[in-house]
Design a protein around this motif. Structure first.
Motif, PDB file in Angstrom:
ATOM      1  N   GLU A  59      20.530  30.044  27.470  1.00  0.00           N
ATOM      2  CA  GLU A  59      19.884  28.844  26.913  1.00  0.00           C
ATOM      3  C   GLU A  59      19.685  28.969  25.412  1.00  0.00           C
ATOM      4  O   GLU A  59      19.848  27.993  24.672  1.00  0.00           O
ATOM      5  CB  GLU A  59      18.552  28.576  27.626  1.00  0.00           C
ATOM      6  N   GLY A  60      19.368  30.170  24.940  1.00  0.00           N
ATOM      7  CA  GLY A  60      19.223  30.391  23.501  1.00  0.00           C
ATOM      8  C   GLY A  60      20.532  30.199  22.761  1.00  0.00           C
ATOM      9  O   GLY A  60      20.585  29.589  21.691  1.00  0.00           O
ATOM     10  N   ARG A  61      21.618  30.720  23.351  1.00  0.00           N
ATOM     11  CA  ARG A  61      22.938  30.584  22.718  1.00  0.00           C
ATOM     12  C   ARG A  61      23.388  29.125  22.725  1.00  0.00           C
ATOM     13  O   ARG A  61      23.962  28.647  21.738  1.00  0.00           O
ATOM     14  CB  ARG A  61      23.970  31.469  23.431  1.00  0.00           C
ATOM     15  N   ILE A  62      23.126  28.410  23.820  1.00  0.00           N
ATOM     16  CA  ILE A  62      23.464  26.982  23.876  1.00  0.00           C
ATOM     17  C   ILE A  62      22.725  26.230  22.773  1.00  0.00           C
ATOM     18  O   ILE A  62      23.319  25.421  22.049  1.00  0.00           O
ATOM     19  CB  ILE A  62      23.157  26.389  25.273  1.00  0.00           C
ATOM     20  N   ALA A  63      21.437  26.503  22.632  1.00  0.00           N
ATOM     21  CA  ALA A  63      20.640  25.832  21.595  1.00  0.00           C
ATOM     22  C   ALA A  63      21.179  26.152  20.199  1.00  0.00           C
ATOM     23  O   ALA A  63      21.269  25.272  19.335  1.00  0.00           O
ATOM     24  CB  ALA A  63      19.177  26.245  21.711  1.00  0.00           C
ATOM     25  N   GLU A  64      21.559  27.411  19.987  1.00  0.00           N
ATOM     26  CA  GLU A  64      22.105  27.818  18.699  1.00  0.00           C
ATOM     27  C   GLU A  64      23.411  27.071  18.401  1.00  0.00           C
ATOM     28  O   GLU A  64      23.600  26.534  17.311  1.00  0.00           O
ATOM     29  CB  GLU A  64      22.345  29.329  18.703  1.00  0.00           C
ATOM     30  N   LEU A  65      24.305  27.029  19.394  1.00  0.00           N
ATOM     31  CA  LEU A  65      25.582  26.336  19.204  1.00  0.00           C
ATOM     32  C   LEU A  65      25.384  24.839  19.005  1.00  0.00           C
ATOM     33  O   LEU A  65      26.110  24.214  18.226  1.00  0.00           O
ATOM     34  CB  LEU A  65      26.512  26.598  20.392  1.00  0.00           C
ATOM     35  N   GLU A  66      24.401  24.253  19.687  1.00  0.00           N
ATOM     36  CA  GLU A  66      24.118  22.820  19.521  1.00  0.00           C
ATOM     37  C   GLU A  66      23.581  22.507  18.133  1.00  0.00           C
ATOM     38  O   GLU A  66      23.642  21.362  17.694  1.00  0.00           O
ATOM     39  CB  GLU A  66      23.147  22.349  20.606  1.00  0.00           C
ATOM     40  N   THR A  67      23.079  23.504  17.425  1.00  0.00           N
ATOM     41  CA  THR A  67      22.639  23.333  16.046  1.00  0.00           C
ATOM     42  C   THR A  67      23.794  23.559  15.071  1.00  0.00           C
ATOM     43  O   THR A  67      23.974  22.815  14.112  1.00  0.00           O
ATOM     44  CB  THR A  67      21.491  24.314  15.720  1.00  0.00           C
ATOM     45  N   ILE A  68      24.585  24.591  15.331  1.00  0.00           N
ATOM     46  CA  ILE A  68      25.672  24.973  14.423  1.00  0.00           C
ATOM     47  C   ILE A  68      26.804  23.946  14.418  1.00  0.00           C
ATOM     48  O   ILE A  68      27.271  23.529  13.343  1.00  0.00           O
ATOM     49  CB  ILE A  68      26.244  26.358  14.805  1.00  0.00           C
ATOM     50  N   ILE A  69      27.271  23.544  15.582  1.00  0.00           N
ATOM     51  CA  ILE A  69      28.462  22.684  15.675  1.00  0.00           C
ATOM     52  C   ILE A  69      28.311  21.369  14.909  1.00  0.00           C
ATOM     53  O   ILE A  69      29.183  21.026  14.107  1.00  0.00           O
ATOM     54  CB  ILE A  69      28.874  22.478  17.154  1.00  0.00           C
ATOM     55  N   PRO A  70      27.220  20.616  15.091  1.00  0.00           N
ATOM     56  CA  PRO A  70      27.118  19.364  14.321  1.00  0.00           C
ATOM     57  C   PRO A  70      26.937  19.584  12.814  1.00  0.00           C
ATOM     58  O   PRO A  70      27.212  18.697  12.015  1.00  0.00           O
ATOM     59  CB  PRO A  70      25.873  18.669  14.895  1.00  0.00           C
ATOM     60  N   SER A  71      26.493  20.776  12.440  1.00  0.00           N
ATOM     61  CA  SER A  71      26.272  21.080  11.027  1.00  0.00           C
ATOM     62  C   SER A  71      27.481  21.717  10.366  1.00  0.00           C
ATOM     63  O   SER A  71      27.420  22.126   9.215  1.00  0.00           O
ATOM     64  CB  SER A  71      25.072  22.024  10.887  1.00  0.00           C
ATOM     65  N   SER A  72      28.577  21.831  11.087  1.00  0.00           N
ATOM     66  CA  SER A  72      29.783  22.472  10.557  1.00  0.00           C
ATOM     67  C   SER A  72      30.555  21.520   9.660  1.00  0.00           C
ATOM     68  O   SER A  72      30.659  20.332   9.931  1.00  0.00           O
ATOM     69  CB  SER A  72      30.699  22.914  11.698  1.00  0.00           C
ATOM     70  N   GLU A  73      31.072  22.071   8.587  1.00  0.00           N
ATOM     71  CA  GLU A  73      31.939  21.319   7.679  1.00  0.00           C
ATOM     72  C   GLU A  73      33.311  21.994   7.742  1.00  0.00           C
ATOM     73  O   GLU A  73      33.495  23.095   7.227  1.00  0.00           O
ATOM     74  CB  GLU A  73      31.393  21.358   6.259  1.00  0.00           C
ATOM     75  N   VAL A  74      34.245  21.340   8.408  1.00  0.00           N
ATOM     76  CA  VAL A  74      35.570  21.927   8.586  1.00  0.00           C
ATOM     77  C   VAL A  74      36.364  21.821   7.290  1.00  0.00           C
ATOM     78  O   VAL A  74      36.473  20.750   6.707  1.00  0.00           O
ATOM     79  CB  VAL A  74      36.330  21.251   9.747  1.00  0.00           C
ATOM     80  N   ILE A  75      36.888  22.959   6.869  1.00  0.00           N
ATOM     81  CA  ILE A  75      37.709  23.019   5.673  1.00  0.00           C
ATOM     82  C   ILE A  75      39.136  23.273   6.128  1.00  0.00           C
ATOM     83  O   ILE A  75      39.412  24.266   6.803  1.00  0.00           O
ATOM     84  CB  ILE A  75      37.211  24.114   4.717  1.00  0.00           C
ATOM     85  N   ASP A  76      40.024  22.365   5.775  1.00  0.00           N
ATOM     86  CA  ASP A  76      41.423  22.462   6.185  1.00  0.00           C
ATOM     87  C   ASP A  76      42.154  23.413   5.249  1.00  0.00           C
ATOM     88  O   ASP A  76      42.536  23.049   4.141  1.00  0.00           O
ATOM     89  CB  ASP A  76      42.075  21.079   6.161  1.00  0.00           C
TER      90      ASP A  76
END
Length: 157
Positions: A59-76
């Motif tokens: 549950e902690g890892r899920i919460a962490e990933l749910e924070t990181i993924i939307p805050s990611s800025e993909v650099i091509d």
């Protein structure tokens, strides 16, 4: 909101991990808790406590990933080129003391993995390399004393 630089591959790995945790790990640990409860007294039930601990981690890892993924800025990185070190670059360095050559890829902090040669952009080595070019030497602070490296190659593929 803070944005985290990331490669497309790194973001895909994190999204896949989140999907796996939600669809596989979470249901499995819920079943394990239910089975352990069926065995009776929870105060002395090691299986129950281990399953609860595993559930807490998941549950902690899920919460962490749910924070990181939307805050990611993909650099091509496919659009990047040149001989100057920056995010996404594969940098080959020569350790000036041992004469050993190593190649690192500079990636976001949540996708770095030394096993595959990727280092975080916030690591001391990456910070020293950013902005430098082939032929430049950098000095990196290390626990055993500063290490000197010469940049021998920069690539973005």
């Amino acid at each position: 909101m803070q944005k985290f630089p990331m490669t497309a591959e790194g973001l895909a790995r994190l999204e896949e991990e989140l999907k796996h945790l939600r669809s596989q790990e979470r249901p499995a640990v819920i079943r394990a808790i239910a089975e352990a409860r069926a065995h009776g007294d929870l105060s002395e039930n090691a299986e129950y406590h281990a399953a609860r601990e595993r559930q807490s981690f998941i549950e902690g890892r899920i919460a962490e990933l749910e924070t990181i993924i939307p805050s990611s800025e993909v650099i091509d990185i496919a659009k990047l080129s040149g001989n100057q070190v920056r995010f996404g670059a594969k940098v080959t360095v020569l350790d000036e003391e041992t004469e050993q050559e190593k190649t690192y890829r500079i990636v976001g902090q949540y996708e770095a993995d030394m096993k595959d040669g990727s280092i975080s952009i916030s690591s001391p080595l990456a910070k020293a390399l950013i902005g430098k070019k082939v032929g430049d030497s950098v000095e990196v602070p290390a626990p055993g004393g500063a290490r000197a490296y010469e940049i021998t190659a920069v690539a973005f593929r």
